[in-house]
Write a protein that holds these residues in place. Structure first.
Motif, short mmCIF file in Angstrom:
data_model
loop_
_atom_site.label_atom_id
_atom_site.label_comp_id
_atom_site.label_asym_id
_atom_site.label_seq_id
_atom_site.Cartn_x
_atom_site.Cartn_y
_atom_site.Cartn_z
N PHE A 159 0.81 -1.21 0.00
CA PHE A 159 0.00 0.00 0.00
C PHE A 159 0.85 1.26 0.00
CE2 PHE A 159 -3.26 -2.92 1.61
CZ PHE A 159 -4.35 -2.52 0.86
N GLU A 160 0.26 2.32 -0.56
CA GLU A 160 0.87 3.64 -0.52
C GLU A 160 0.88 4.18 0.91
OE1 GLU A 160 -1.62 5.93 -3.06
OE2 GLU A 160 -0.69 5.19 -4.92
N ARG A 161 1.65 5.21 1.11
CA ARG A 161 1.65 5.89 2.41
C ARG A 161 0.28 6.55 2.62
NH1 ARG A 161 5.83 10.84 1.00
NH2 ARG A 161 4.49 11.92 -0.51
N PHE A 162 -0.08 6.75 3.87
CA PHE A 162 -1.38 7.35 4.19
C PHE A 162 -1.31 7.96 5.58
CE2 PHE A 162 -1.45 3.26 6.13
CZ PHE A 162 -2.30 3.33 7.19
N GLY A 163 -2.35 8.69 5.94
CA GLY A 163 -2.46 9.24 7.29
C GLY A 163 -1.39 10.24 7.65
N GLY A 164 -0.80 10.89 6.66
CA GLY A 164 0.22 11.89 6.95
C GLY A 164 1.61 11.34 7.13
N ARG A 165 1.78 10.04 7.02
CA ARG A 165 3.12 9.45 7.17
C ARG A 165 3.91 9.67 5.89
NH1 ARG A 165 3.94 3.94 8.20
NH2 ARG A 165 5.83 4.63 9.23
N ASP A 166 5.27 9.66 6.02
CA ASP A 166 6.12 9.88 4.85
C ASP A 166 6.51 8.59 4.16
OD1 ASP A 166 7.87 8.87 6.70
OD2 ASP A 166 9.31 10.51 6.59
N CYS A 167 6.00 7.46 4.65
CA CYS A 167 6.32 6.18 4.02
C CYS A 167 5.26 5.16 4.44
CB CYS A 167 7.71 5.68 4.43
SG CYS A 167 7.86 5.28 6.19
N ASN A 168 5.26 4.03 3.77
CA ASN A 168 4.47 2.87 4.18
C ASN A 168 5.43 1.69 4.18
OD1 ASN A 168 2.79 0.46 4.10
ND2 ASN A 168 1.07 1.82 3.72
N THR A 169 5.61 1.06 5.30
CA THR A 169 6.63 0.02 5.43
C THR A 169 6.36 -1.16 4.50
OG1 THR A 169 6.87 0.67 7.75
CG2 THR A 169 7.90 -1.39 7.09
N SER A 170 5.10 -1.44 4.20
CA SER A 170 4.81 -2.53 3.28
C SER A 170 5.36 -2.21 1.89
CB SER A 170 3.31 -2.81 3.21
OG SER A 170 2.59 -1.75 2.59
N ALA A 171 5.22 -0.96 1.44
CA ALA A 171 5.77 -0.56 0.14
C ALA A 171 7.30 -0.54 0.17
CB ALA A 171 5.23 0.80 -0.27
N ASP A 172 7.88 -0.08 1.29
CA ASP A 172 9.33 -0.11 1.43
C ASP A 172 9.86 -1.53 1.30
OD1 ASP A 172 9.32 2.62 1.84
OD2 ASP A 172 9.49 2.48 4.02
N LEU A 173 9.16 -2.46 1.91
CA LEU A 173 9.59 -3.86 1.86
C LEU A 173 9.44 -4.42 0.45
CD1 LEU A 173 10.67 -6.24 3.42
CD2 LEU A 173 8.35 -6.73 4.21
N LEU A 174 8.36 -4.09 -0.22
CA LEU A 174 8.17 -4.53 -1.61
C LEU A 174 9.34 -4.05 -2.47
CD1 LEU A 174 4.89 -4.32 -3.69
CD2 LEU A 174 7.09 -3.71 -4.66
N HIS A 175 9.66 -2.77 -2.39
CA HIS A 175 10.75 -2.22 -3.21
C HIS A 175 12.09 -2.87 -2.87
CE1 HIS A 175 7.98 0.55 -4.92
NE2 HIS A 175 7.86 1.32 -3.85
N ALA A 176 12.32 -3.12 -1.59
CA ALA A 176 13.57 -3.76 -1.18
C ALA A 176 13.67 -5.18 -1.73
CB ALA A 176 13.68 -3.76 0.34
N LEU A 177 12.56 -5.91 -1.70
CA LEU A 177 12.57 -7.26 -2.26
C LEU A 177 12.86 -7.25 -3.75
CD1 LEU A 177 9.56 -8.97 -0.45
CD2 LEU A 177 11.91 -9.82 -0.51
N LYS A 178 12.26 -6.32 -4.47
CA LYS A 178 12.52 -6.23 -5.90
C LYS A 178 13.99 -5.92 -6.18
CE LYS A 178 9.75 -4.06 -8.63
NZ LYS A 178 8.93 -2.96 -9.20
#
Length: 222
Positions: free
Chosen positions: A18-37
């Motif tokens: 998922f994209e970031r939401f709620g005013g946060r500057d990141c979403n850890t699930s997306a960070d993990l997806l990009h790191a895996l790729k």
């Protein structure tokens, strides 16, 4: 002992976060997806596709559903954030979603709860590390977008190879500092899942079951 399966071809994996939401500057699930790729997947697993989804009931499944149908992955890993805790593998998706201050059914006339076809008991056996338990089982994926896309994936295809991973929310710096540990944990998960991807039918004709129904030169293990 569970019967072993041997792969004639690489399994294909689709990953969604998922994209970031709620005013946060990141979403850890997306960070993990990009790191895996960037790091690459374990041997025997190929990336069929990926998606970073909007945090929006109206568009999340409309984006994801067609991509799943087009790529037809052997493994479908759905990821989203949660507050703190451990990496959590969710066993169930529930037919309910947040609707203002109350809850509503996602789809009328459908089961109240659907179970992942992933063999979680066997997967957790393979994930056990002495003194190191990175993953926990979960029975409640919430009532927001995480549960919503999980339920839609399972209800849309009874043979769906979907599994939902709840990822503890971290800041971008916290994730970077521990990125190698996150990646090691994910490689362990994907390797374990590939060994037990679900029912034999879930991986179509890409796996031979060593049960006498298929020919294989490797010895049987019961």
């Amino acid at each position: 002992m569970p019967r072993q399966v041997f792969h004639d071809k690489s399994l294909t994996l689709f990953i969604a976060a998922f994209e970031r939401f709620g005013g946060r500057d990141c979403n850890t699930s997306a960070d993990l997806l990009h790191a895996l790729k960037s790091s690459g997947l374990p041997a025997g697993i190929q990336l069929a596709g990926d998606a970073v989804l909007p945090v929006d009931f109206a568009t999340a499944w409309k984006r994801l559903g067609p991509e799943i149908r087009q790529t037809k992955p052997d493994l479908l890993l759905l990821m989203g954030e949660k507050k703190g805790g451990y990496l959590t593998l969710e066993r169930f998706a529930h037919n309910k979603r947040r609707d203002g201050n109350s809850q509503a059914e996602i789809l009328s006339g459908k089961p109240k709860r659907l179970n992942t076809r992933a063999k979680l008991d066997q997967i957790f056996e393979l994930l056990r590390h002495p003194g190191q338990n990175r993953f926990r089982p979960g029975k409640y994926a919430g009532d927001y977008l995480c549960n919503y896309i999980y339920f839609m994936a399972l209800v849309s295809d009874p043979e769906s190879p979907a599994l939902f991973l709840h990822v503890p929310a971290r800041t971008a710096n916290q994730f970077i500092a521990a990125k190698n540990a996150w990646l090691n944990a994910m490689h362990d998960l994907l390797s374990a899942w590939a060994a037990y991807p679900g029912s034999i039918g879930d991986v179509r004709d890409r796996i031979k079951a060593i049960d006498g129904a298929a020919t294989n030169d490797m010895p049987r293990e019961n």
